[in-house]
Write a protein that holds these residues in place. Structure first.
Motif, PDB file in Angstrom:
ATOM      1  N   HIS A 134       0.856  -1.179   0.000  1.00 34.86           N
ATOM      2  CA  HIS A 134       0.000   0.000   0.000  1.00 34.86           C
ATOM      3  C   HIS A 134       0.899   1.238   0.000  1.00 34.86           C
ATOM      4  CE1 HIS A 134      -3.662  -2.228   0.689  1.00 34.86           C
ATOM      5  NE2 HIS A 134      -3.044  -2.900   1.631  1.00 34.86           N
ATOM      6  N   LYS A 135       1.172   1.758  -1.175  1.00 36.26           N
ATOM      7  CA  LYS A 135       2.054   2.919  -1.272  1.00 36.26           C
ATOM      8  C   LYS A 135       1.309   4.172  -0.844  1.00 36.26           C
ATOM      9  CE  LYS A 135       5.538   1.689  -4.529  1.00 36.26           C
ATOM     10  NZ  LYS A 135       6.368   2.149  -5.614  1.00 36.26           N
ATOM     11  N   LYS A 136       2.017   5.038  -0.158  1.00 39.59           N
ATOM     12  CA  LYS A 136       1.470   6.321   0.274  1.00 39.59           C
ATOM     13  C   LYS A 136       2.073   7.410  -0.608  1.00 39.59           C
ATOM     14  CE  LYS A 136      -0.493   4.727   4.071  1.00 39.59           C
ATOM     15  NZ  LYS A 136      -1.884   4.573   4.220  1.00 39.59           N
ATOM     16  N   GLU A 137       1.257   8.333  -1.012  1.00 38.50           N
ATOM     17  CA  GLU A 137       1.704   9.468  -1.799  1.00 38.50           C
ATOM     18  C   GLU A 137       1.583  10.720  -0.923  1.00 38.50           C
ATOM     19  OE1 GLU A 137       2.896   9.428  -4.962  1.00 38.50           O
ATOM     20  OE2 GLU A 137       2.703   7.237  -5.013  1.00 38.50           O
ATOM     21  N   PHE A 138       2.652  11.481  -0.813  1.00 35.37           N
ATOM     22  CA  PHE A 138       2.653  12.702  -0.022  1.00 35.37           C
ATOM     23  C   PHE A 138       2.894  13.899  -0.929  1.00 35.37           C
ATOM     24  CE2 PHE A 138       4.015   9.420   3.007  1.00 35.37           C
ATOM     25  CZ  PHE A 138       3.088   9.622   4.021  1.00 35.37           C
ATOM     26  N   GLN A 142       3.264  18.367   2.615  1.00 32.13           N
ATOM     27  CA  GLN A 142       3.229  17.363   3.687  1.00 32.13           C
ATOM     28  C   GLN A 142       4.644  16.909   4.047  1.00 32.13           C
ATOM     29  OE1 GLN A 142       0.558  14.620   1.686  1.00 32.13           O
ATOM     30  NE2 GLN A 142      -1.007  14.956   3.268  1.00 32.13           N
TER      31      GLN A 142
END
Length: 169
Positions: A134-138, A142
């Motif tokens: 589950h990749k997080k994009e910032f 942020q």
């Protein structure tokens, strides 16, 4: 675990694969010619894209049996089983490490359940789903805001001052 794997193999491939007696030795004899393993991996593929050719008659020569197992391993790898989850042909053929063979079958079943493969037959609770990424994009803002936060790994800033640290030199 062995009983689950045998049950899944029979459900997945059909009753014509037979059934081993209970025990690691019987499982090893049941799987060692590679035919049942080949049928198992083929059952997870579409009809037109079976990766392993299954001989009409089970091979009787040692090198042909080991070759059949190697084809199963290649088909399992193409399905997505990691190389680190694969057994070596000698592990199963000579019965040296049946746990490694069982781990490979567990990885194959877990992958089929994780993919929610419509070709998977059997109880989905027999295998654990593999963890999916589950990749997080910032955003840039942020990321910049995060630079000003003291993480808990760094400890607490409470009570820390230059005056309280003078006695530690």
């Amino acid at each position: 675990m062995e009983e689950w794997l045998v049950e899944w193999t029979i459900v997945q491939c059909g009753p014509d694969v037979g059934h081993p007696d209970h025990g690691c030795l019987d499982l090893q004899v049941w799987l060692k010619n590679g035919v049942i393993l080949s049928k198992l991996v083929n059952s997870l593929y579409l009809d037109g894209s079976k990766p392993v050719k299954v001989p009409r008659n089970p091979p009787s020569m040692v090198f042909k049996q080991m070759e059949q197992m190697a084809q199963f391993l290649k088909g399992a790898e193409n399905y997505g089983v990691a190389k680190t989850d694969m057994f070596q042909t000698a592990d199963l053929f000579e019965g040296k490490d049946m746990a490694a063979a069982q781990r490979t079958l567990m990885a194959l079943g877990s992958l089929a359940v994780t993919k929610n493969d419509r070709h998977y037959h059997g109880d989905p609770n027999w295998f654990m789903k593999k963890v999916q990424e589950h990749k997080k994009e910032f955003t840039e803002s942020q990321l910049q805001d995060g630079e000003h936060v003291i993480g808990l790994q760094m400890g607490s800033k409470r009570g820390a001052s230059q005056a309280s640290m003078t006695g530690y030199r």
